[in-house]
Design an enzyme around this catalytic site. Structure first.
Site, PDB file in Angstrom:
ATOM      1  CE  LYS A 164      31.991  -7.390  31.135  1.00  0.00           C
ATOM      2  NZ  LYS A 164      31.117  -8.392  30.579  1.00  0.00           N
TER       3      LYS A 164
HETATM    4  C1  PLP Z   1      30.607  -9.006  29.242  1.00  0.00           C
HETATM    5  C2  PLP Z   1      29.198  -8.833  28.789  1.00  0.00           C
HETATM    6  C3  PLP Z   1      28.374  -9.906  28.443  1.00  0.00           C
HETATM    7  C4  PLP Z   1      28.882 -11.300  28.339  1.00  0.00           C
HETATM    8  O1  PLP Z   1      29.518 -11.722  29.468  1.00  0.00           O
HETATM    9  P1  PLP Z   1      30.352 -13.077  29.451  1.00  0.00           P
HETATM   10  O2  PLP Z   1      30.418 -13.454  30.895  1.00  0.00           O
HETATM   11  O3  PLP Z   1      31.690 -12.740  28.860  1.00  0.00           O
HETATM   12  O4  PLP Z   1      29.623 -14.075  28.625  1.00  0.00           O
HETATM   13  C5  PLP Z   1      27.051  -9.669  28.132  1.00  0.00           C
HETATM   14  N1  PLP Z   1      26.560  -8.416  28.120  1.00  0.00           N
HETATM   15  C6  PLP Z   1      27.332  -7.353  28.414  1.00  0.00           C
HETATM   16  C7  PLP Z   1      26.715  -5.997  28.413  1.00  0.00           C
HETATM   17  C8  PLP Z   1      28.667  -7.524  28.728  1.00  0.00           C
HETATM   18  O5  PLP Z   1      29.449  -6.473  28.972  1.00  0.00           O
END
Ligand code: PLP
Length: 386
Positions: free
Chosen positions: A188
């Site tokens: 991210k």
């Molecule tokens: C990455 C992601 C999540 C989950 O994030 P984590 O921190 O890995 O639990 C939820 N929703 C979306 C759209 C994502 O891309």
């Protein structure tokens, strides 16, 4: 291998984490509240509650809004499964609203139609979870207006979108949502390794989020049912979880946040460069709504399959063979076996299903070099020819 996304870790990040390692607190120390204050101030919100993942943040966001058995939660079918699983954790029913084929985000016009039908049958949702896919905000003004008209609450799954803006304001300021969730997974925008955060302007919701992330336990006498027994005393007043973020993670997050705007600016440069370099290829580059400033977590192109003599799978395979870690975000959630067993069928959300066999996420991260990007574009050009 050029991955589709990757973290950027500096010596300053490493120093920040190692300083915590030799401090008094590895967890439940000063770093988590500092990180929370920093993120809240950055996006312009009152409260932030850091947790061990965005998945946990989505779960306690649903619980804080009172989602439970008999409730309905709607989200987009083109998302990571966590966006809808959070409602299932609470015993609620999930449904989806099809996407706008240009933005890949939940389509407010389709939301309105579905709400109209749901009102007629007494099956309105309690919560809608718009997902800012690729970092581009959904049409939140429209979704917010519908939330007033039909009486649902809004959790923004902004896992892709920290540092992005909507109508000139940072995503997460809470003008159009009850709770906003960001993810700090390494692919991210900024990372804490694993980690997530729930943001809100509502004092009571923030209090609820605090309880739920740490066993439902309070040490605040104001929230207790009886006077304290002594200095050790705490009370469990709700059923919570251990979803806490560590101080190691928060220290990394604090250090990373310093570079948030820089990262998003670089992602914009890469996106603009792709737009130009891909202009003559039979792919549709990602359209941007005029009132958004995307965080550009992902750069997704759609193959114009009728103009291409090879299949989507072949293009993918060729790019992977060329050492490019392209990916696909996402397999429509309602087509997953677990969701099919809940009653969803192929054909339920046609735009999402048209998107899936065309989409490819090209490499997009701040340290991607121009030379690497040129290599990706040339490999794609080659992959699209017979
Ligand atoms: C990455 C992601 C999540 C989950 O994030 P984590 O921190 O890995 O639990 C939820 N929703 C979306 C759209 C994502 O891309």
């Amino acid at each position: 291998m050029i991955p589709y996304g990757r973290q950027h870790i500096t010596q300053k990040d490493i120093d920040a984490v190692t300083a915590v390692l030799t401090s008094d607190f590895l967890t439940q120390g000063p770093m988590v509240p500092r990180f929370e204050a920093l993120v809240a101030a950055k996006v312009g919100a009152r409260h932030a509650r850091a947790v061990n993942s965005a998945t946990s943040a989505l779960h306690i966001a649903c619980l804080a809004l009172g989602v439970g058995a008999g409730d309905r939660v709607w989200t987009s079918p083109v998302t990571f499964v966590a966006s809808s699983n959070c409602a299932l954790y609470c015993g609620a029913q999930v449904d989806f609203v099809d996407i706008d084929p240009r933005t890949f985000n939940l389509d407010p016009a389709k939301l309105k139609e579905k709400l109209e039908r749901a009102r007629a049958t007494g099956t309105l949702p309690k919560v809608v979870i718009p997902v800012h896919l690729c970092g581009q905000s959904c049409n939140m003004a429209a979704i917010h207006a519908l939330s007033r008209e039909y009486g649902f609450r809004v959790i923004e799954d902004a896992s892709h979108a920290i540092g992005g803006k909507y109508q000139g304001h940072y995503i997460g300021d809470g003008r159009y949502a009850d709770i906003t969730v960001f993810s700090f997974h390494p692919v991210k925008i900024v990372t804490t390794a694993e980690g997530g955060i729930a943001i809100t302007n509502d004092d009571a919701l923030a209090e609820r989020l605090s309880l739920l992330r740490s066993h439902g336990i309070t040490r605040d006498p104001q929230h207790m049912t009886q006077p304290s027994d002594g200095p050790w005393y705490y009370q469990q007043i709700a059923l919570g979880y251990n979803y806490r973020m560590t101080d190691l993670q928060a220290a990394l997050g604090i250090s990373q946040m310093e570079r948030l705007d820089e990262y998003v600016t670089r992602r914009h440069e890469i996106a603009q460069r792709y737009d130009v370099l891909l202009a003559d290829l039979p792919v549709t580059t990602p359209w941007q709504a005029p009132d958004v400033y995307s965080a550009w977590h992902l750069y997704v192109v759609r193959l114009q399959t009728v103009r291409i003599p090879v299949t989507h799978v072949q293009v993918f395979t060729r790019l992977r063979e060329a050492g490019i870690g392209v990916n696909l975000h996402y397999i429509p959630v309602h087509t997953q076996p677990y969701y099919q067993a809940l009653g969803f069928k192929q054909g339920d959300f046609p735009e999402a299903e048209r998107y899936y066999p065309e989409a490819i996420s090209l490499p997009m991260y701040p340290t991607l070099t121009d030379a690497e990007q040129d290599y990706v574009v040339e490999a794609l050009r080659a992959a699209l020819t017979p």
